[in-house]
Motif scaffolding. Sequence first.
Motif, PDB file in Angstrom:
ATOM      1  N   ARG A   3       1.226  -1.321   0.183  1.00 54.64           N
ATOM      2  CA  ARG A   3       0.404   0.170   0.175  1.00 54.64           C
ATOM      3  C   ARG A   3       0.940   0.963   0.177  1.00 54.64           C
ATOM      4  NH1 ARG A   3      -4.165   3.516   1.327  1.00 54.64           N
ATOM      5  NH2 ARG A   3      -4.135   4.313   3.632  1.00 54.64           N
ATOM      6  N   GLY A   4       2.184   0.922   0.058  1.00 55.74           N
ATOM      7  CA  GLY A   4       3.245   2.675   0.138  1.00 55.74           C
ATOM      8  C   GLY A   4       3.040   3.221  -0.705  1.00 55.74           C
ATOM      9  N   ARG A   5       3.142   2.510  -2.598  1.00 52.79           N
ATOM     10  CA  ARG A   5       2.576   3.057  -3.057  1.00 52.79           C
ATOM     11  C   ARG A   5       1.498   4.319  -3.499  1.00 52.79           C
ATOM     12  NH1 ARG A   5       5.628   0.700  -8.858  1.00 52.79           N
ATOM     13  NH2 ARG A   5       7.237   0.669  -7.713  1.00 52.79           N
ATOM     14  N   ALA A   6      -0.053   3.408  -2.920  1.00 56.67           N
ATOM     15  CA  ALA A   6      -1.235   4.377  -3.088  1.00 56.67           C
ATOM     16  C   ALA A   6      -1.251   5.031  -2.207  1.00 56.67           C
ATOM     17  CB  ALA A   6      -1.815   2.825  -3.083  1.00 56.67           C
ATOM     18  N   LYS A   7      -0.159   4.959  -0.906  1.00 57.41           N
ATOM     19  CA  LYS A   7      -0.396   6.082  -0.070  1.00 57.41           C
ATOM     20  C   LYS A   7       0.045   7.331  -0.977  1.00 57.41           C
ATOM     21  CE  LYS A   7      -1.007   6.398   4.499  1.00 57.41           C
ATOM     22  NZ  LYS A   7      -0.662   7.538   4.670  1.00 57.41           N
ATOM     23  N   ALA A   8       1.257   6.928  -0.195  1.00 58.69           N
ATOM     24  CA  ALA A   8       2.009   7.852  -1.588  1.00 58.69           C
ATOM     25  C   ALA A   8       2.002   8.977  -2.432  1.00 58.69           C
ATOM     26  CB  ALA A   8       3.636   7.630  -1.582  1.00 58.69           C
ATOM     27  N   LYS A   9       0.906   8.071  -2.970  1.00 56.22           N
ATOM     28  CA  LYS A   9       0.007   9.086  -4.534  1.00 56.22           C
ATOM     29  C   LYS A   9      -0.833   9.580  -3.449  1.00 56.22           C
ATOM     30  CE  LYS A   9      -1.665   9.257  -8.648  1.00 56.22           C
ATOM     31  NZ  LYS A   9      -1.352  10.005  -9.372  1.00 56.22           N
ATOM     32  N   GLN A  10      -2.065   9.394  -2.875  1.00 59.33           N
ATOM     33  CA  GLN A  10      -3.176  10.025  -1.364  1.00 59.33           C
ATOM     34  C   GLN A  10      -2.451  11.136  -1.379  1.00 59.33           C
ATOM     35  OE1 GLN A  10      -4.782   6.893   0.147  1.00 59.33           O
ATOM     36  NE2 GLN A  10      -6.248   6.184  -1.615  1.00 59.33           N
ATOM     37  N   THR A  11      -0.947  11.137  -0.700  1.00 62.44           N
ATOM     38  CA  THR A  11      -0.660  11.930   0.314  1.00 62.44           C
ATOM     39  C   THR A  11      -0.456  13.187  -0.774  1.00 62.44           C
ATOM     40  OG1 THR A  11       0.248   9.968   1.882  1.00 62.44           O
ATOM     41  CG2 THR A  11       1.175  12.572   1.834  1.00 62.44           C
ATOM     42  N   LYS A  12       0.465  13.081  -1.558  1.00 63.81           N
ATOM     43  CA  LYS A  12       0.663  13.680  -2.341  1.00 63.81           C
ATOM     44  C   LYS A  12      -0.471  14.932  -3.377  1.00 63.81           C
ATOM     45  CE  LYS A  12       3.187  14.484  -6.972  1.00 63.81           C
ATOM     46  NZ  LYS A  12       3.803  13.941  -8.188  1.00 63.81           N
ATOM     47  N   VAL A  13      -1.443  14.256  -4.026  1.00 64.19           N
ATOM     48  CA  VAL A  13      -2.765  14.559  -4.582  1.00 64.19           C
ATOM     49  C   VAL A  13      -3.497  15.437  -3.063  1.00 64.19           C
ATOM     50  CG1 VAL A  13      -4.727  14.085  -5.452  1.00 64.19           C
ATOM     51  CG2 VAL A  13      -2.954  12.572  -5.973  1.00 64.19           C
ATOM     52  N   ARG A  15      -1.590  16.618  -0.709  1.00 65.05           N
ATOM     53  CA  ARG A  15      -0.726  17.872  -0.613  1.00 65.05           C
ATOM     54  C   ARG A  15      -0.835  18.883  -1.949  1.00 65.05           C
ATOM     55  NH1 ARG A  15       3.850  15.430   0.733  1.00 65.05           N
ATOM     56  NH2 ARG A  15       3.279  14.938   2.060  1.00 65.05           N
ATOM     57  N   GLU A  16      -0.951  18.565  -2.965  1.00 68.97           N
ATOM     58  CA  GLU A  16      -1.045  19.669  -4.060  1.00 68.97           C
ATOM     59  C   GLU A  16      -2.479  20.766  -3.753  1.00 68.97           C
ATOM     60  OE1 GLU A  16      -0.571  17.362  -7.705  1.00 68.97           O
ATOM     61  OE2 GLU A  16       1.257  17.229  -7.451  1.00 68.97           O
ATOM     62  N   LEU A  17      -4.015  19.197  -3.340  1.00 67.12           N
ATOM     63  CA  LEU A  17      -5.241  20.288  -3.356  1.00 67.12           C
ATOM     64  C   LEU A  17      -5.184  21.425  -2.116  1.00 67.12           C
ATOM     65  CD1 LEU A  17      -7.539  17.070  -4.443  1.00 67.12           C
ATOM     66  CD2 LEU A  17      -7.183  19.037  -5.576  1.00 67.12           C
ATOM     67  N   LYS A  18      -4.492  21.023  -1.123  1.00 62.78           N
ATOM     68  CA  LYS A  18      -3.830  21.966   0.467  1.00 62.78           C
ATOM     69  C   LYS A  18      -3.166  22.662  -0.560  1.00 62.78           C
ATOM     70  CE  LYS A  18      -3.254  21.976   5.072  1.00 62.78           C
ATOM     71  NZ  LYS A  18      -2.234  21.352   5.865  1.00 62.78           N
ATOM     72  N   TYR A  19      -2.920  22.837  -1.141  1.00 63.45           N
ATOM     73  CA  TYR A  19      -1.345  24.073  -0.520  1.00 63.45           C
ATOM     74  C   TYR A  19      -1.326  24.758  -2.030  1.00 63.45           C
ATOM     75  CZ  TYR A  19       0.940  22.183   3.400  1.00 63.45           C
ATOM     76  OH  TYR A  19       0.547  22.058   5.015  1.00 63.45           O
ATOM     77  N   ASN A  20      -1.606  23.714  -3.308  1.00 61.96           N
ATOM     78  CA  ASN A  20      -1.552  24.611  -4.589  1.00 61.96           C
ATOM     79  C   ASN A  20      -3.588  25.426  -5.076  1.00 61.96           C
ATOM     80  OD1 ASN A  20       0.592  23.975  -4.698  1.00 61.96           O
ATOM     81  ND2 ASN A  20       0.730  22.882  -5.775  1.00 61.96           N
ATOM     82  N   THR A  21      -3.634  26.818  -4.831  1.00 63.71           N
ATOM     83  CA  THR A  21      -4.732  26.863  -5.314  1.00 63.71           C
ATOM     84  C   THR A  21      -4.652  27.773  -6.660  1.00 63.71           C
ATOM     85  OG1 THR A  21      -3.934  29.869  -4.606  1.00 63.71           O
ATOM     86  CG2 THR A  21      -5.484  27.661  -2.928  1.00 63.71           C
ATOM     87  N   PRO A  22      -5.713  27.446  -7.486  1.00 62.11           N
ATOM     88  CA  PRO A  22      -5.407  27.242  -8.850  1.00 62.11           C
ATOM     89  C   PRO A  22      -6.670  28.986  -9.161  1.00 62.11           C
ATOM     90  CG  PRO A  22      -8.185  25.690  -8.464  1.00 62.11           C
ATOM     91  CD  PRO A  22      -6.858  25.225  -7.498  1.00 62.11           C
ATOM     92  N   ALA A  23      -5.986  29.176 -10.256  1.00 64.58           N
ATOM     93  CA  ALA A  23      -6.405  30.194 -10.825  1.00 64.58           C
ATOM     94  C   ALA A  23      -8.057  30.660 -10.994  1.00 64.58           C
ATOM     95  CB  ALA A  23      -5.616  30.891 -11.466  1.00 64.58           C
ATOM     96  N   THR A  24      -8.675  31.350 -10.417  1.00 70.94           N
ATOM     97  CA  THR A  24     -10.102  31.449 -10.264  1.00 70.94           C
ATOM     98  C   THR A  24     -10.641  33.056 -11.398  1.00 70.94           C
ATOM     99  OG1 THR A  24     -10.204  30.722  -8.061  1.00 70.94           O
ATOM    100  CG2 THR A  24     -12.007  31.433  -8.692  1.00 70.94           C
ATOM    101  N   ASP A  25     -11.246  32.200 -12.160  1.00 73.24           N
ATOM    102  CA  ASP A  25     -12.134  33.682 -12.666  1.00 73.24           C
ATOM    103  C   ASP A  25     -13.561  33.448 -12.310  1.00 73.24           C
ATOM    104  OD1 ASP A  25     -12.997  35.157 -15.132  1.00 73.24           O
ATOM    105  OD2 ASP A  25     -13.615  33.464 -16.663  1.00 73.24           O
ATOM    106  N   PHE A  26     -12.962  35.201 -11.645  1.00 75.10           N
ATOM    107  CA  PHE A  26     -14.154  35.519 -10.946  1.00 75.10           C
ATOM    108  C   PHE A  26     -14.692  36.350 -11.852  1.00 75.10           C
ATOM    109  CE2 PHE A  26     -10.310  35.668  -7.975  1.00 75.10           C
ATOM    110  CZ  PHE A  26     -10.907  35.407  -6.754  1.00 75.10           C
ATOM    111  N   ASP A  27     -14.809  36.918 -12.599  1.00 72.06           N
ATOM    112  CA  ASP A  27     -16.035  37.026 -13.541  1.00 72.06           C
ATOM    113  C   ASP A  27     -17.435  35.916 -14.384  1.00 72.06           C
ATOM    114  OD1 ASP A  27     -15.478  39.333 -13.943  1.00 72.06           O
ATOM    115  OD2 ASP A  27     -13.858  39.143 -15.238  1.00 72.06           O
TER     116      ASP A  27
END
Length: 61
Positions: A3-13, A15-27
């Motif tokens: 399960r190490g590889r799957a857990k590492a992938k989940q952790t990576k995803v 972390r990306e969702l938590k810290y990387n905010t996508p550009a928002t088109d407010f209009d």
Amino acid sequence: MGRGRAKAKQTKVARELKYNTPATDFDALQRELSGTGSSGDRSDNDRPDDSYDDWYDDYRR
């Protein structure tokens, strides 16, 4: 085990969702929330016909 590889992938995803905010088109968000724009201009003729008769319905009862 294994399960190490799957857990590492989940952790990576996560972390990306938590810290990387996508550009928002407010209009576009404002148009969507206000109900204006091309997608908000639907007429009653665009709706599907609800008079569909499902002949399997007789067997379900």
